[in-house]
Scaffold this motif. Structure first.
Motif, PDB file in Angstrom:
ATOM      1  N   CYS A   1      -7.152   2.821   0.949  1.00 41.51           N
ATOM      2  CA  CYS A   1      -7.240   2.456  -0.409  1.00 41.51           C
ATOM      3  C   CYS A   1      -6.694   2.349  -1.441  1.00 41.51           C
ATOM      4  N   GLY A   2      -5.627   2.339  -1.193  1.00 40.20           N
ATOM      5  CA  GLY A   2      -4.480   1.895  -1.940  1.00 40.20           C
ATOM      6  C   GLY A   2      -4.631   2.074  -3.583  1.00 40.20           C
ATOM      7  N   GLU A   3      -5.300   3.663  -3.773  1.00 42.03           N
ATOM      8  CA  GLU A   3      -5.039   3.833  -5.175  1.00 42.03           C
ATOM      9  C   GLU A   3      -5.140   4.919  -5.410  1.00 42.03           C
ATOM     10  N   CYS A   4      -5.064   6.115  -4.474  1.00 42.65           N
ATOM     11  CA  CYS A   4      -4.884   7.476  -4.033  1.00 42.65           C
ATOM     12  C   CYS A   4      -3.207   7.886  -4.634  1.00 42.65           C
ATOM     13  N   CYS A  31      -1.478   7.238  -1.111  1.00 34.57           N
ATOM     14  CA  CYS A  31      -1.313   5.374  -1.242  1.00 34.57           C
ATOM     15  C   CYS A  31      -0.159   5.227  -2.318  1.00 34.57           C
ATOM     16  N   CYS A  69      -3.600   8.852   3.767  1.00 30.80           N
ATOM     17  CA  CYS A  69      -4.707   8.201   1.917  1.00 30.80           C
ATOM     18  C   CYS A  69      -6.013   9.657   1.945  1.00 30.80           C
ATOM     19  N   ASP A  70      -6.169   9.714   0.839  1.00 32.93           N
ATOM     20  CA  ASP A  70      -7.354  10.313   0.907  1.00 32.93           C
ATOM     21  C   ASP A  70      -9.053   9.947   1.271  1.00 32.93           C
TER      22      ASP A  70
HETATM   23 ZN   LIG Z   1      -5.111   6.125  -0.449  1.00 32.46          ZN
END
Ligand SMILES: [Zn+2]
Ligand SMILES: [Zn+2]
Length: 413
Positions: free
Chosen positions: A161-164, A167, A175-176
């Motif tokens: 996702c690039g946000e958790c 990441c 990644c979650d």
């Molecule tokens: Zn993630």
């Protein structure tokens, strides 16, 4: 006088016989050459005709399917139950790509899914499946950047996702919200926007699509190797001669390590040698594998790194017993849910052993894997031991369950 006459008759007869014999042989030769030529011409002709029919049929089928909006795809219905069905050709939404599959590779994970009929994290039947693919872009959705129709691409099976939390810390493999994509055993596949943005790579013109399709498993292998923090001159033991064990072995050999491949089957011995194994230990007996591997190291001290690529608890325990003081063990093979291992705490502590368990890959590692394939140093063709049509998928998996010399089969829809 009668003797002379008889002599003359005799010589005459011999000459006639000689001439007859040579004549006969010549005639036979001519006939045989003629027959072979005719057969060859027939054979070549037949093959050409068959090729033309095949190509024609494929073209007609593709055209018919596209105009109908349907395609052929493998649908998993349950345990050992794959059906080739007509399903709608996917259409690209915002940020998505539709890729005509050039080659989809069989994989140990797919084999597990075929055997069990599902995958807790990835697949709930009935579902399209297959995840190692490369192909050609046939449709680019609105807003797609960097890809256009006609581009040859490899689209990975997942994207983070690039946000958790994970990441943000560069552990995108954990990644979650890892997004998985399946459906490679089909004529066309939809690539979700996140995978297009983060994990779709252009394939250089000199790289065959079926080689590019190795990017995903190779990324796992490169990750497992690098995560074990090898140092120059290290001796690395790899337990398991399956596709991923052989890939890790090859990656370690290319990095200049001394490698010990621990395998079970004859076919795996040959493959391991071809892929650069310094030593091969062939046995299914764990005690023997530990003994023989240690014997290959100075004073029997053990290897610097042991990577387990079988995915059974016994092999995890075996790996711990193979390393030297201060060595690293990587539990790379995922075991069945609910299994446990027994480890000697004293040995772990007083021998200062590092334990790792590398899972999956990150976008950066995927790019490294693609570079390794396009460099030509990686023997991609050695990993693809067969080709088959989509129709043959059931048979291919049945064969993979029983035959150990096959590494990967390229499914060409
Ligand atoms: Zn993630
Ligand atoms: Zn795979």
């Amino acid at each position: 006088m009668p003797n002379k006459a008889e002599g003359a008759i005799q010589r005459g007869r011999t000459k006639v016989e000689d001439v007859l014999k040579v004549g006969l042989t010549t005639v036979e030769d001519v006939l045989s050459v003629g027959r072979n030529t005719v057969e060859e011409v027939l054979h070549v002709g037949r093959n050409t005709v068959e090729d033309v029919i095949q190509v024609g049929r494929n073209t007609v089928e593709s055209a018919r399917n596209l105009s109908r909006g349907t395609m052929q795809a493998a649908v998993l219905h349950g345990r050992e139950d794959i059906r080739i069905e007509q399903v709608p050709v996917p259409e690209a939404a915002v940020g998505e790509l539709i890729v005509r599959v050039g080659a989809a590779l069989t994989c140990g994970t797919d084999l597990k899914v075929f055997r069990r009929g599902y995958h807790a994290r990835m697949i709930v039947p009935p579902a399209l499946f297959g995840h190692e693919l490369a192909g050609t872009v046939v449709e680019a959705g609105e807003g797609v950047e960097g890809f256009a129709c006609g581009d040859r691409v490899v689209a990975l099976n997942s994207a983070p996702c690039g946000e958790c939390y994970f990441c943000a810390r560069g552990q995108e493999n954990l990644c979650d919200d890892l997004l998985f994509n399946n459906g490679a055993y089909a004529e066309f596949i939809r690539i979700p926007a996140r995978i297009v943005a983060k994990n779709t790579l252009l394939v250089p013109p000199h790289v065959p699509l079926e080689h590019a399709a190795l990017t995903e498993p190779l990324a796992c292998a490169v990750h497992g190797f690098e995560d074990s923090h090898p140092r120059p001159g290290d001796t690395v033991a790899i337990i398991g001669g399956g596709p991923l064990g052989l890939m890790i072995l090859h990656v370690a050999a290319l990095a200049g390590c001394t490698t010990i491949a621990i395998v079970k089957h004859d076919g795996q011995v040959e493959a391991a040698r071809q892929l650069g194994a310094t030593h091969v230990v062939q046995t299914a007996n764990i005690r023997k594998a530990i003994r023989e591997t240690r014997a290959l190291t100075p004073n029997g001290q053990g290897v610097d790194i042991a990577i387990e690529a079988v995915g059974v608890p016994e092999a995890w325990e075996e790996a711990v017993e193979m390393v030297r003081k201060g060595g690293t063990v990587n539990f790379f093979g995922g075991c069945a849910v609910g299994t446990n291992v027994k480890l000697d705490t004293n040995r772990l502590h007083y021998s200062d052993i590092t334990l790792r368990a590398t899972f999956h890959h990150t976008p950066e590692i995927c790019r490294k894997a693609m570079e390794l394939i396009s460099s030509g140093r990686f023997q991609a063709s050695a990993f693809i031991t067969g080709h088959a049509h989509l129709y043959e998928l059931n048979r291919v998996f049945e064969k993979l369950m029983n035959r150990s010399s096959e590494i990967k089969t390229a499914i060409v829809p």
